[in-house]
Design an enzyme around this catalytic site. Structure first.
Site, short mmCIF file in Angstrom:
data_model
loop_
_atom_site.label_atom_id
_atom_site.label_comp_id
_atom_site.label_asym_id
_atom_site.label_seq_id
_atom_site.Cartn_x
_atom_site.Cartn_y
_atom_site.Cartn_z
N GLU A 207 0.82 -1.20 0.00
CA GLU A 207 0.00 0.00 0.00
C GLU A 207 0.86 1.26 0.00
O GLU A 207 1.93 1.30 0.60
CB GLU A 207 -0.94 -0.01 1.21
CG GLU A 207 -2.01 -1.08 1.03
CD GLU A 207 -2.94 -1.23 2.22
OE1 GLU A 207 -4.12 -1.51 1.99
OE2 GLU A 207 -2.50 -1.09 3.36
N CYS B 139 3.36 8.53 1.20
CA CYS B 139 3.87 7.60 2.20
C CYS B 139 4.08 6.25 1.50
O CYS B 139 3.12 5.63 1.03
CB CYS B 139 2.83 7.49 3.32
SG CYS B 139 3.28 6.29 4.57
N CYS C 228 6.47 -7.10 7.59
CA CYS C 228 7.58 -6.58 8.39
C CYS C 228 8.09 -7.71 9.26
O CYS C 228 7.31 -8.52 9.76
CB CYS C 228 7.07 -5.42 9.26
SG CYS C 228 8.39 -4.51 10.08
N CYS D 259 6.01 -4.84 16.33
CA CYS D 259 5.55 -3.79 17.25
C CYS D 259 4.08 -4.06 17.58
O CYS D 259 3.27 -4.29 16.67
CB CYS D 259 5.73 -2.42 16.62
SG CYS D 259 7.44 -2.13 16.13
N CYS E 157 1.04 -2.09 15.96
CA CYS E 157 1.07 -1.82 14.51
C CYS E 157 0.43 -2.95 13.72
O CYS E 157 0.79 -4.12 13.90
CB CYS E 157 2.52 -1.62 14.07
SG CYS E 157 2.72 -1.47 12.30
N CYS F 176 -1.62 6.06 9.73
CA CYS F 176 -0.38 5.42 10.18
C CYS F 176 -0.65 4.10 10.87
O CYS F 176 -1.46 4.04 11.79
CB CYS F 176 0.30 6.26 11.25
SG CYS F 176 0.95 7.76 10.71
N1 SAH Z 1 8.81 0.59 10.19
C1 SAH Z 1 9.04 1.96 10.28
C2 SAH Z 1 8.18 2.79 9.36
C3 SAH Z 1 6.72 2.43 9.22
S1 SAH Z 1 5.62 2.81 10.51
C4 SAH Z 1 8.90 2.43 11.69
O1 SAH Z 1 8.42 1.66 12.52
O2 SAH Z 1 9.29 3.55 11.98
C5 SAH Z 1 5.36 4.59 10.49
C6 SAH Z 1 4.96 5.14 11.88
O3 SAH Z 1 3.61 4.76 12.24
C7 SAH Z 1 5.86 4.59 12.98
O4 SAH Z 1 6.21 5.60 13.89
C8 SAH Z 1 4.94 3.59 13.64
O5 SAH Z 1 5.37 3.28 14.93
C9 SAH Z 1 3.61 4.29 13.57
N2 SAH Z 1 2.46 3.41 13.81
C10 SAH Z 1 2.38 2.08 13.62
N3 SAH Z 1 1.14 1.62 13.94
C11 SAH Z 1 0.44 2.71 14.33
C12 SAH Z 1 -0.92 2.89 14.73
N4 SAH Z 1 -1.76 1.88 14.78
N5 SAH Z 1 -1.33 4.12 15.05
C13 SAH Z 1 -0.47 5.18 14.94
N6 SAH Z 1 0.81 5.07 14.54
C14 SAH Z 1 1.27 3.85 14.23
FE1 SF4 Z 2 7.32 -2.86 11.37
FE2 SF4 Z 2 5.09 -1.63 12.16
FE3 SF4 Z 2 7.14 -1.87 13.85
FE4 SF4 Z 2 7.33 -0.16 11.76
S1 SF4 Z 2 5.90 -0.01 13.48
S2 SF4 Z 2 8.88 -1.65 12.47
S3 SF4 Z 2 6.15 -1.34 10.22
S4 SF4 Z 2 5.94 -3.57 12.98
#
Ligand code: SAH
Ligand code: SF4
Length: 390
Positions: A114, A127, A134, A138, A141, A367
């Site tokens: 996406e 974006c 991944c 996290c 996420c 995000c």
């Molecule tokens: N993997 C990278 C980039 C992708 S995520 C990283 O983790 O930085 C982009 C941003 O969105 C990151 O700061 C991530 O922690 C945040 N993010 C992930 N899931 C989210 C959610 N459900 N609500 C708000 N931000 C989120």
């Molecule tokens: Fe991967 Fe989501 Fe963690 Fe970014 S925030 S490193 S996309 S699991």
């Protein structure tokens, strides 16, 4: 949840046929030169041919060698037999009530990623994704619930920018006056995946996107977001030089271990050490600390005060992200009062602390909500049922 105001379904084959042609998109200038020479272009001409092809592909957005009118006809035919100019295919395009566009793109192997376009008053941010899924997990996420399927190639990363420019009609028209307003004015590597676990392809793709004779986005208009892959941070400064955002999200190792488990490998102190060096190495101003606001988890006044103590001495902006919920997740978004109180403490300590407005929530484009439909299909029936009822 509101229905998206428009959704186009385009018919594309489920699996793309494997091509024997070399894709030009995503090759750096040096790689393109080598490929042209290997295919039989005389060494003496190669540099000039690279310049010509580069301009057609990345300045004018041309996809067909036949249109490259400053190349001899037989050389165009020679290229068409050996190369292609190929970008991911749009499977669906959803447009949110707030103008955000989410593209589901199909890439080789039938995988999907996406890409999200976020128009704002004075800029437009794209974006982009760096991986399908991944490897990291996290806990807040959505992408983190999906296994890593594969790294995107440099061509698939550059291709996301090209597809968005196609859809927005942004390639210049020959003969038309130069238009300085850019629809895709900024790129953020904040889609699916951890860009620093696909370093070489991300670097090569950004070199193409930054090249002044093509898409020509300055390195200060590109932001790479990482969960904190410490050994790659200095390399990012030296080899890409873009702006850096870090998914910080917690002020103690205990909480960060849960939210961003890669913290067990490189803890807060180690991460901050690498971040302190970044502005000097990349000759850039400040680092963005991303901080997702999770109700009762990381959002107390004490957290805010610890955060400003931790980052002391690092030129920084703190981007507070209201948590975006997804089906089945255990966390809740902090209240607006809490987010504002947190922002206030950070702001009074001298840091910009913007609260990120969630965009495209009605189309699950915000995000951390990205996750591809096909890979979702790999889950067990029980998981899908649980998600559906959540
Ligand atoms: N993997 C990278 C980039 C992708 S995520 C990283 O983790 O930085 C982009 C941003 O969105 C990151 O700061 C991530 O922690 C945040 N993010 C992930 N899931 C989210 C959610 N459900 N609500 C708000 N931000 C989120
Ligand atoms: Fe991967 Fe989501 Fe963690 Fe970014 S925030 S490193 S996309 S699991």
């Amino acid at each position: 949840m509101n229905a998206p105001i428009s959704q186009d379904y385009l018919t594309v084959p489920r699996k793309l046929p494997l091509s024997a042609l070399t894709n030009i998109v995503g090759l750096t200038r040096d790689q393109l030169r080598d490929a042209l020479v290997a295919a039989g272009t005389p060494e003496k001409q190669a540099k000039m041919r690279v310049g010509q092809i580069w301009q057609w592909v990345y300045h004018w957005g041309v996809r067909d060698f036949a249109q490259m009118t400053n190349l001899a006809k037989d050389y165009r035919a020679f290229l068409a037999e050996r190369f292609e100019i190929s970008v991911p295919e749009i499977v669906t395009r959803q447009v949110s009530a707030d103008g955000t566009r989410k593209y589901l793109l199909r890439i080789a192997g039938g995988h999907e990623v996406e890409t999200v376009y976020i128009p704002e008053e004075s800029r437009g941010t794209l974006c982009i994704s760096s991986q399908v899924g991944c490897t990291l997990t996290c806990s807040f996420c959505h992408t983190g619930t999906q296994k890593l399927v594969r790294n995107l190639t440099a061509g698939e990363i550059v291709g996301q920018v090209m597809v968005a420019r196609d859809d927005l009609g942004e390639w210049p028209q020959p003969g038309a006056p130069k238009d300085e307003t850019r629809l895709v004015s900024n790129v953020v590597l904040m889609g699916m995946g951890e860009p620093l676990y696909n370093f070489d392809n991300v670097r090569d793709a950004m070199k193409v996107v930054m090249d002044g004779e093509g898409i020509s986005l300055s390195r200060r208009r590109i932001t790479l977001s990482t969960s904190g892959i410490v050994p790659e941070i200095a390399k990012t400064a030296e080899e890409i030089g873009c702006l850096l955002a870090v998914s910080f999200h917690a002020t103690t190792d205990e909480t960060r271990n849960k939210l961003v488990p890669v913290n067990k490998k490189w803890n807060i102190e180690t991460l901050l050490g690498a971040l302190r060096e970044y502005p000097r190495l990349s000759n850039s101003e400040r680092i963005t600390f991303e901080y997702v606001m999770l109700d009762g988890v990381n959002d107390s006044d004490a957290d805010a005060r610890r955060l400003v103590r931790l980052i002391q001495g690092i030129p920084a902006k703190i981007n507070l992200i209201p948590f975006n919920e997804w089906p089945g997740v255990e966390y809740k978004r902090s209240s607006w009062e809490r987010i504002e109180a947190f922002a206030d403490i950070v702001h009074k300590a001298g840091y910009a602390s913007p609260i990120r407005t969630p965009r495209g929530e009605d189309i699950m484009a915000a995000c951390g909500q990205l996750k591809s439909a096909t890979e979702r299909g790999r889950k067990s029936a029980a998981q899908i049922a649980a998600e559906a009822s959540a």
